[in-house]
Design a protein around this motif. Structure first.
Motif, short mmCIF file in Angstrom:
data_model
loop_
_atom_site.label_atom_id
_atom_site.label_comp_id
_atom_site.label_asym_id
_atom_site.label_seq_id
_atom_site.Cartn_x
_atom_site.Cartn_y
_atom_site.Cartn_z
N MET A 172 0.85 -1.20 0.00
CA MET A 172 0.00 0.00 0.00
C MET A 172 0.89 1.25 0.00
N ASP A 175 2.28 2.06 -3.21
CA ASP A 175 1.24 2.22 -4.23
C ASP A 175 1.28 1.10 -5.27
N LYS A 186 0.11 -2.70 -6.83
CA LYS A 186 -1.20 -3.36 -7.00
C LYS A 186 -1.28 -4.63 -6.14
N SER A 244 -6.05 0.24 -6.07
CA SER A 244 -4.98 -0.67 -5.63
C SER A 244 -5.27 -2.13 -6.00
#
Ligand code: FE2
Ligand code: FE2
Length: 334
Positions: free
Chosen positions: A33, A36, A38, A162
């Motif tokens: 997270m 950033d 996926k 995300s």
């Protein structure tokens, strides 16, 4: 949008979190997270993240499918072959969007049957906007211009969501939404260059749709309980109020070029804020419509359930065909 991302009952059961490595997995998730990156279907994810995605993606899918109805009503009444072909393509696109999104939701350990059942039994939500009627041909143009326009504003940031499958589905969907917005604006432009009666029809449709469209972005940030967490998870990138403001700012100029008046006496440029101010919205109406008591809720749901039941033979035939093929493959391998 079609993603108001509202809380609703009957979410899938908790995954067991008793595993000794959960703390490690949580740290790995947090690290992704932070950079950033996926999250993909096979990756570990916190159960609340998974549930939030299931709720949002399935509400989005339901909205696309229910959203076929208000305009679908006009396919047989389009004013020319050209407009009919455009509208058919647009409504089919919406069906396709629903299918990509159900597929994206299915990567999160839920079955499509369960999601569809939640819609049909009224447990799942879909965008409030599709519970308003399409009374004239101008409504079809206004839906393209304003409803799809609002959808684009909401969905472009979702291309950076995300969760990989959702983000990838949104890239194609946004390209198609752009066509939807342009065809709506083009249809309205043609009417505004037509007769006085056509111009009045466009204005009357804009008057009915403007405020419900602004409510598509969901409740105000102060009343939006899910927003902080969904933004921290990189699912939502821009708040409801900020998206609504972006939409208002972009649409005022489009309305001016079109020659229609947006029906809000409080709509005016605020030089200090660098944005347009607009009047408070009727959130009581929003909650009434989202909770099942809008002008067309019962009709929309009944039409959807009937279409599903009428299509049972297609699903049964597809399953029988798949079983026959599997048997043939097995027989060949034996
Ligand atoms: Fe769509
Ligand atoms: Fe669309």
């Amino acid at each position: 949008m079609y993603t108001q991302s509202l809380d609703l009952p009957g979410q899938p059961a908790e995954r067991p979190l008793a595993d000794a490595s959960v703390a490690d997995r949580q740290s790995a998730f947090d690290a992704r997270m932070a950079e950033d990156a996926k999250i993909e279907p096979m990756d570990w994810m916190p159960d609340a993240y998974r549930k939030t995605l299931v709720r949002q993606i399935s509400q989005h899918a339901h909205s696309e499918i229910i959203g076929m109805q208000p305009e679908g009503n006009w396919i047989s009444r389009a004013p020319s072959l050209k407009r009919k072909a455009i509208l058919l393509a647009k409504v089919q696109d919406e069906g396709g969007h629903g299918l990509y999104l159900y597929s994206a939701a299915e990567t999160l350990d839920v079955s499509r049957d369960d999601l569809v059942d939640a819609l049909h039994t009224g447990r799942a939500k879909y965008s409030s906007i599709f519970n308003y009627p399409t009374l004239t041909w101008a409504d079809v143009g206004v839906i393209g211009w304003l409803v799809d326009g609002a959808a684009i504003m909401n969905q472009i940031p979702l291309c950076r969501c995300s969760y990989g499958p959702y983000a990838r589905a949104m890239i194609r969907i946004c390209k198609e939404e752009s066509f939807h917005q342009r065809q709506g604006y083009d249809a309205l432009l043609a009417m505004m260059r037509g007769t006085e009666a056509q111009r009045a029809m466009v204005q009357e449709a804009v008057d009915r749709w403007w405020f419900p469209v602004l409510m598509m972005f969901g409740p105000p940030d102060a009343a939006s309980t899910n927003s902080t967490q969904t933004m921290a998870w990189g699912i939502k990138r821009i708040s409801n109020d900020d998206l609504r403001q972006k939409f208002v700012d972009a649409t005022v100029e489009q309305a001016r070029i079109l020659g229609v008046t947006l029906p809000d006496p409080g709509l005016q440029w605020n030089a200090e804020r660098g944005h347009y101010d607009y009047s408070p919205l009727d959130w009581e109406e929003f909650w009434r419509v989202i909770n099942g008591d809008g002008p067309c809720n019962r009709e929309r749901l009944a039409t959807r359930v009937k279409a599903h039941e009428d299509g049972a033979w297609v699903r049964e035939a597809a399953l029988a065909h798949a079983e026959k093929r599997a048997r043939r493959t097995q027989a060949k391998a034996a």
